[in-house]
Design an enzyme around this catalytic site. Structure first.
Site: not given
Ligand SMILES: *Cc1c(COP(=O)(O)O)cnc(C)c1O
Length: 428
Positions: A231, A273, A276, A342-343, A311
């Site tokens: 996030g 986790e 991005r 084709c979109e 994206r």
């Molecule tokens: C997608 C995801 C992430 C990574 O999210 P980012 O926005 O790329 O940091 C981490 N944990 C879980 C469970 C996810 O689905």
């Protein structure tokens, strides 16, 4: 503010002598600097660990770089578990944060002793049935519902998200885990995506710390780790201010000290986790302009399309574009930058002001290092591009070759037919 690519026109001209466009290019230097800063920022927490979200950039060479910093992997599927296992990530280095999980994936995760993070209350029973017992360590994913707001206007709707336990299910869940002999507990939550603010993690940490304290008091369960998940965002737009990972870390530290220490939970490990934030800005998609089309609008047609970067088509996401060699020219031409699908949503940019573009120009589409190549697909029979690593010494290493028609046809029982057709299948 200008957004500068990490490569020049001259470098790209050199690279394309060996590797044709389109390709995703990653900067080893950028990835390492960021990884090292992250580690430094959170060194105050003894148990700190980043589990890189594999789905953001599922390339073994990239995962190997993170392994050097002591990071683990966060997996969402069987193949991601397999990749982590094959690369030598050990049980405690692997988080399995999946949802709507097939039983065989629970089995695979348990077999390599990954930490399983359950997405739903019913998965407790499902996991127990599948394995015949519950693992010693388990984590539960929390969804507080409602609307999640931050003071700077960023908000998200956890109440509409398919993930996680309600608060009531969560408390009941930990009661059951305790009763069934689980020894080590964690909590996980992911409430807002791509947050460009230093406020998100501290705010989420506050919510999860409060739950940790209540769990100790009300259920007698002491959590060992709080997983703030992904996030943390990146500035896709040139005018956006990037996150400051040190400020984020100070914010989380303050919350941990204020809420956990008085409750005797000062040893709590902090996990994340991040995906991005780890690779997003350090990758770009390099594509060459094939055609200019003038009808009711001005179109730039390039040799990449939405299968290389989904994206913009999927979320209307902004990706900055630089025309290499024209970095300092005025952006006085308005274009739709398109691929060949084709979109009609196959557009990297709509009404984008850019310098005058000519066929043959190279475009750098910025910030494709996470959820870029990874979201690729094969619509219109398009093939996935190569991935290249710009190493710290300036050399370029191919870390994934481009797909060939043979790859595309490999899942049909069709291979001997291919041998009879008159194409150079490896080299179209
Ligand atoms: C997608 C995801 C992430 C990574 O999210 P980012 O926005 O790329 O940091 C981490 N944990 C879980 C469970 C996810 O689905």
């Amino acid at each position: 503010m200008q957004k500068k690519p990490f490569i020049t026109k001259e470098q790209v001209e050199q690279i394309t002598k060996t590797y044709p466009t389109p390709f995703h290019l990653y900067s080893e230097q950028g990835i390492r600097k960021n990884a090292s800063d992250l580690k430094k920022a959170f060194s105050w927490n003894k148990g700190f660990k980043e589990y890189f979200a594999v789905k953001a950039c599922p390339n073994p060479y990239i995962l190997k770089i993170f392994q050097e910093y002591g990071f683990g992997t966060d997996c969402s599927s069987m193949t991601e578990l397999m990749m982590s296992d094959a690369l030598g990530f050990k049980g405690e280095d692997i988080m399995f944060s999946s949802n709507d999980t097939p039983a065989k994936e629970f089995k695979a995760a348990a077999k390599i002793s990954a930490t399983i993070n359950l997405d739903d209350f019913t998965h407790i029973e499902c996991l127990e049935k599948t394995l015949g017992h519950l693992p010693e360590t388990l984590s539960l994913r929390f969804n507080p519902g409602g609307v999640f707001k931050m003071s700077n206007g960023i908000m998200d709707n956890p109440g509409d998200a398919k993930y996680g336990f309600t608060e009531q299910q969560l408390f009941e869940g930990y009661r059951i885990l305790k009763e069934k002999g689980v020894k080590k507990f964690g909590i996980h939550s992911f409430l807002a995506s791509n947050t460009v603010t230093n406020e998100y993690y501290p705010k989420l940490a506050g919510i999860l710390c409060d739950i940790a304290v209540r769990l100790k008091e009300e259920v007698g369960v002491e959590l060992s780790f709080i997983n703030l998940s992904g996030g943390i965002g990146i500035p896709y737009r040139p005018e956006q201010e990037p996150n400051d990972i040190f400020a984020i870390s100070r914010g989380v530290k303050k919350v941990f000290e204020e809420k956990l220490e008085p409750a005797g939970l000062g040893d709590m490990a902090l996990y994340m986790e991040s995906g991005r934030f780890m690779t997003g800005p350090y990758g770009c998609l390099v594509t060459q302009v094939l055609h200019l089309k003038h009808t009711y609008k001005e179109y730039v047609g390039c040799d990449a399309c939405a299968v290389n970067l989904m994206r913009p088509a999927m979320y209307g996401a902004y990706h900055h574009i630089t025309v290499l060699g024209k970095e300092d020219e005025e952006c006085s031409f308005k274009y739709d930058v398109t691929g060949s699908l084709c979109e009609n949503n196959d557009k990297f940019a709509i009404d984008r002001m850019l310098p005058e573009i000519k066929p043959g120009d190279y475009l750098v589409i910025h910030d494709t290092g996470a959820h870029g190549f990874a979201m690729g697909y094969n619509y219109n029979g398009k093939l996935k591009s190569s991935e290249l690593l710009l190493k710290e010494d300036g050399q370029v290493q191919m870390i994934r070759r481009a797909e060939t028609p043979r790859d595309y046809f490999a899942t049909f029982d069709f291979s001997d037919v291919l041998d009879n057709v008159d194409y150079d299948l490896e080299n179209l």
